[in-house]
Design an enzyme around this catalytic site. Structure first.
Site, short mmCIF file in Angstrom:
data_model
loop_
_atom_site.label_atom_id
_atom_site.label_comp_id
_atom_site.label_asym_id
_atom_site.label_seq_id
_atom_site.Cartn_x
_atom_site.Cartn_y
_atom_site.Cartn_z
N ASN A 156 42.07 42.46 33.62
CA ASN A 156 41.52 42.65 34.97
C ASN A 156 42.61 42.22 35.93
O ASN A 156 42.86 41.03 36.11
CB ASN A 156 40.26 41.80 35.12
CG ASN A 156 39.63 41.97 36.48
OD1 ASN A 156 40.20 42.61 37.37
ND2 ASN A 156 38.46 41.36 36.66
N ARG A 207 39.82 46.90 33.42
CA ARG A 207 38.85 47.06 34.48
C ARG A 207 39.55 47.80 35.62
O ARG A 207 40.58 47.36 36.13
CB ARG A 207 38.39 45.70 34.99
CG ARG A 207 37.44 45.85 36.17
CD ARG A 207 37.21 44.54 36.88
NE ARG A 207 36.22 44.73 37.91
CZ ARG A 207 36.21 44.04 39.06
NH1 ARG A 207 37.12 43.13 39.31
NH2 ARG A 207 35.28 44.28 39.95
N HIS A 222 30.55 46.66 40.77
CA HIS A 222 29.92 45.72 39.82
C HIS A 222 29.13 46.46 38.74
O HIS A 222 28.24 45.87 38.12
CB HIS A 222 28.91 44.79 40.53
CG HIS A 222 29.53 43.74 41.38
ND1 HIS A 222 28.88 43.23 42.49
CD2 HIS A 222 30.71 43.09 41.32
CE1 HIS A 222 29.63 42.31 43.06
NE2 HIS A 222 30.75 42.20 42.37
N ARG A 250 32.46 38.48 53.38
CA ARG A 250 32.17 39.80 53.95
C ARG A 250 30.80 39.81 54.61
O ARG A 250 29.86 39.21 54.08
CB ARG A 250 32.18 40.88 52.86
CG ARG A 250 33.49 41.02 52.14
CD ARG A 250 33.42 42.13 51.09
NE ARG A 250 34.42 41.91 50.07
CZ ARG A 250 34.23 42.05 48.77
NH1 ARG A 250 33.04 42.43 48.30
NH2 ARG A 250 35.20 41.83 47.93
N GLU A 258 31.26 40.97 31.77
CA GLU A 258 31.88 42.28 31.96
C GLU A 258 32.96 42.54 30.91
O GLU A 258 33.17 43.68 30.49
CB GLU A 258 32.48 42.37 33.37
CG GLU A 258 31.41 42.41 34.45
CD GLU A 258 31.89 41.91 35.81
OE1 GLU A 258 31.74 40.69 36.06
OE2 GLU A 258 32.41 42.71 36.59
#
Ligand SMILES: Nc1ncnc2c1ncn2[C@@H]1O[C@H](COP(=O)(O)OP(=O)(O)O)[C@@H](O)[C@H]1O
Ligand SMILES: Nc1ncnc2c1ncn2[C@@H]1O[C@H](COP(=O)(O)OP(=O)(O)O)[C@@H](O)[C@H]1O
Lengths: 398, 398
Positions: free
Chosen positions: A7, A86, A175, A236, A381
């Site tokens: 990743n 990923r 996600h 955010r 993940e």
């Protein structure tokens, strides 16, 4: 065999060597502070961490060379059957894990327009792995893939349709690998095949998204064309009146770059609290110091997540349960309580004892008997990426 | 006595002379195409319409002079006890109808920063009425006022809190007078005082907003700092990933003014359908011509309204019912069916016979017996403005 899962961020590389069937992690770690003299690599093996300074040049390539050396010393290289990457944005092309060819690399590059922060870093990782492991197949597993099942009513914005056709402006969602993983786990809890499960999952980490899953497929999700939309996150703002952007630019002297920075880096939990983007820090400030702005930030965070969860009842006629995952979802019983108490009209209620007991990696149903199910599930993940990469190779061989 | 209700736009003035207690309309009409040689005034009296061309200068002042002449000829001037103005943005100062003084005018002017399209036009109407009816009291009734009861968790955006403190950047909400009116009507249907009612109301006209009402007070609403946020509308896109705006500006050559125009004038039902912003036109195109884009536009419209309604269940622990109002809400049984069938998990279902029968001004509960109540209620903002203006004057005299 084992899959090396990569990743890659702009200044970091996370890696895990995973057995795809069992999910067993043989080795993991990360390289960080790349492009600076502080560049280092941390390798976790059998619960022990080793940190090594990286030599110059302090880049992804060097990090991967050091990783390869380690793997060689540990005699693990021969076990690796593929590299699983990923990749954040797969656009509309990629709804499945994909063997990386030159064409696929080109496509990932093209899609960088939609994910300028992520896809270029993912490509650097791919290039570096091609050099470091030049004879191994490389697989891309896309964060957007799971959401490609969304219907038009969920992914088309209220903009001129031509913007979708000409420029791919639509909801993609992110996600996906995590939502898919926790949905599969919930299906096991329900003792039903995933394609008979109707679920809502809330991935609450630094980035946060909520997904509604109908008959095992994602049918709507709160992140949009970019990961900036939806609920509020660490830094955010999530959903925002577009009129505010015009006001900032036209009346308050902001440039578009200023606004971009504002809404992506200075907003969310950090912006409202004025204190931190970190869920744990805010919870401590609220519970121990009665910090008003931290309390407000967490209150808004939970209310907006509850509204989003509730909104997804519009996509379903049946609902088996709700899933909490991600750093905040897995660990903060306060956040879970605050969210679920706003879901009473959808027949959710928590067993506070179970809620408090289910933290720090523990999984399980924390709802009362009368409630719909509500699970805490630790996401993984990396395991999905390993599993899907191995599966793809098996299918290719057939 | 009667109240002259004025709703002033940049090129139009709507007016009604209303008995505040009964809601009886003695006369109504509008002046339109102001600032052009086509400027005209249409006066409705006893069900008959008369149209008069306006003389030069073709402005609001002239329109009001012609109106005054008409009222004089009809001997209605002596009945007027006050002028009630619809004013769009009242900011945080105004949660109540307010007698217009010089200070209030200044405040309305100040608030034009937040409502640049509306407040200046409203001020023109106030000025023109001061000249035309210089001895009558003038009252401002604000579209934002009803929503001033929202809690912080609903009105604070995920932005730095300082933007709220320094610049008033927060959710205000609009259509307040309409949501209040239909909530009052629903309370009558429920045979309960409004302050014991928990309702969700959907005002679906050219502009659309959904409001959740707890114990008679607005606790959240879908429009935001401006009327551009929330569900999709005739020409506005509603909620949008902010990342799309950056993409349009940074990669696709849009200016901020272009984007403003795009999301406010070229989006929504018009943008998705590529056909029209008008609900009726789209419904005909869908039902009679199987027009794919019209169907998509209406499908997205209904899904997003259903999601918004469902999301507001997070604000309530009890829900007495749902209200449809506005041109589309009052008239389109198709839209109501499509929305309510997505609210099954909240225990709503429609009686299709009642749904089809309740159109074109008819009001009533269109839900099945097993469902929560679901009313169609014709809105009447003018009556509220007349009523609140009269009430204010009575209170001032006391
Ligand atoms: N015990 C805890 N209580 C509250 N928040 C926690 C706790 N543990 C971790 N978190 C929060 O989880 C967030 C990080 O989640 P994680 O899923 O690791 O992030 P990422 O999205 O980067 O993968 C941080 O805000 C962190 O404070
Ligand atoms: N029978 C109908 N079926 C569908 N839509 C209708 C019907 N009658 C009116 N409308 C729609 O109502 C909308 C106008 O609503 P209205 O409340 O009058 O607007 P405003 O917000 O300007 O007050 C238009 O889109 C119009 O097409």
């Amino acid at each position: 065999g084992a899959i090396l899962v990569i990743n890659c961020g702009s200044s970091s590389v996370k890696f895990s060597l995973i057995k795809p069937l069992s999910g067993e992690t043989l080795l993991s770690g990360l390289a960080e502070c790349l492009h600076t003299p502080d560049a280092k690599i941390i390798v976790k093996l059998n619960g022990e961490k080793q940190t090594y300074k990286l030599p110059n040049p302090f880049n992804h390539q060097t990090a991967l060379s050091v990783l390869v050396e380690q793997l060689q010393q540990l005699d693990l290289v021969k076990d690796i059957t593929a590299i699983g990457h990923r990749v954040v944005h797969g656009g509309e092309q990629y709804s499945q894990p994909t063997l990386i060819t030159e064409d696929v690399e080109q496509a990932i590059k093209q899609l960088a327009k939609l994910a300028p922060l992520h896809n270029p870093a993912n490509l650097i990782g791919i290039k570096a792995c091609q050099q470091a492991f030049n004879d191994l197949p490389q697989v891309a597993v896309f964060d957007t893939a799971f959401h490609q099942s969304m219907p038009e009513k969920a992914y088309i914005y209220g903009l001129p349709y031509s913007l979708y056709k000409a420029h791919g402006i639509r909801r993609y969602g992110f996600h996906g690998t995590s939502h898919y993983f926790v949905a599969k786990q919930a299906a096991e809890q329900l003792n039903k095949p995933l394609d008979q499960c109707n679920l809502i999952s809330a991935h609450l980490g630094n980035g946060c998204s909520v997904t509604v899953i109908k008959n095992g497929e994602s049918v709507d999700t709160s992140m949009g064309m970019t990961p900036g939309e939806g609920v509020i996150m660490g830094t955010r703002c999530g959903d925002l009146d577009t009129g505010i952007i015009f006001h900032l630019v036209e009346n308050l002297g902001y440039s578009i770059a200023d606004v971009d920075k504002l809404v992506n880096k200075e907003s969310g939990l950090l912006g409202v609290s004025g204190l931190s983007n970190d869920g744990r820090t805010l919870e401590n400030a609220m519970l121990e110091d009665n910090h008003a702005q931290a309390t407000l930030a967490l209150t808004i965070f939970c209310y907006r997540i509850a509204k989003t969860i509730a909104s997804y009842s519009a996509s379903l006629t049946q609902l088996d349960g709700l899933i909490f995952t991600g750093g905040i979802g897995e660990n903060s019983n306060w956040v879970r309580t605050e969210i679920v108490k706003q879901l009473a009209l959808l027949n959710f209620s928590l067993d506070e004892e179970k809620n408090q007991a289910t933290r720090f990696g523990a999984s399980g149903n924390i709802a009362t008997k009368d409630s719909r199910a509500c699970w805490v599930i630790a996401t993984n993940e990396e395991w999905v990426i390993a599993e899907q990469s191995a599966q793809l190779l098996t299918n290719l061989v057939k």
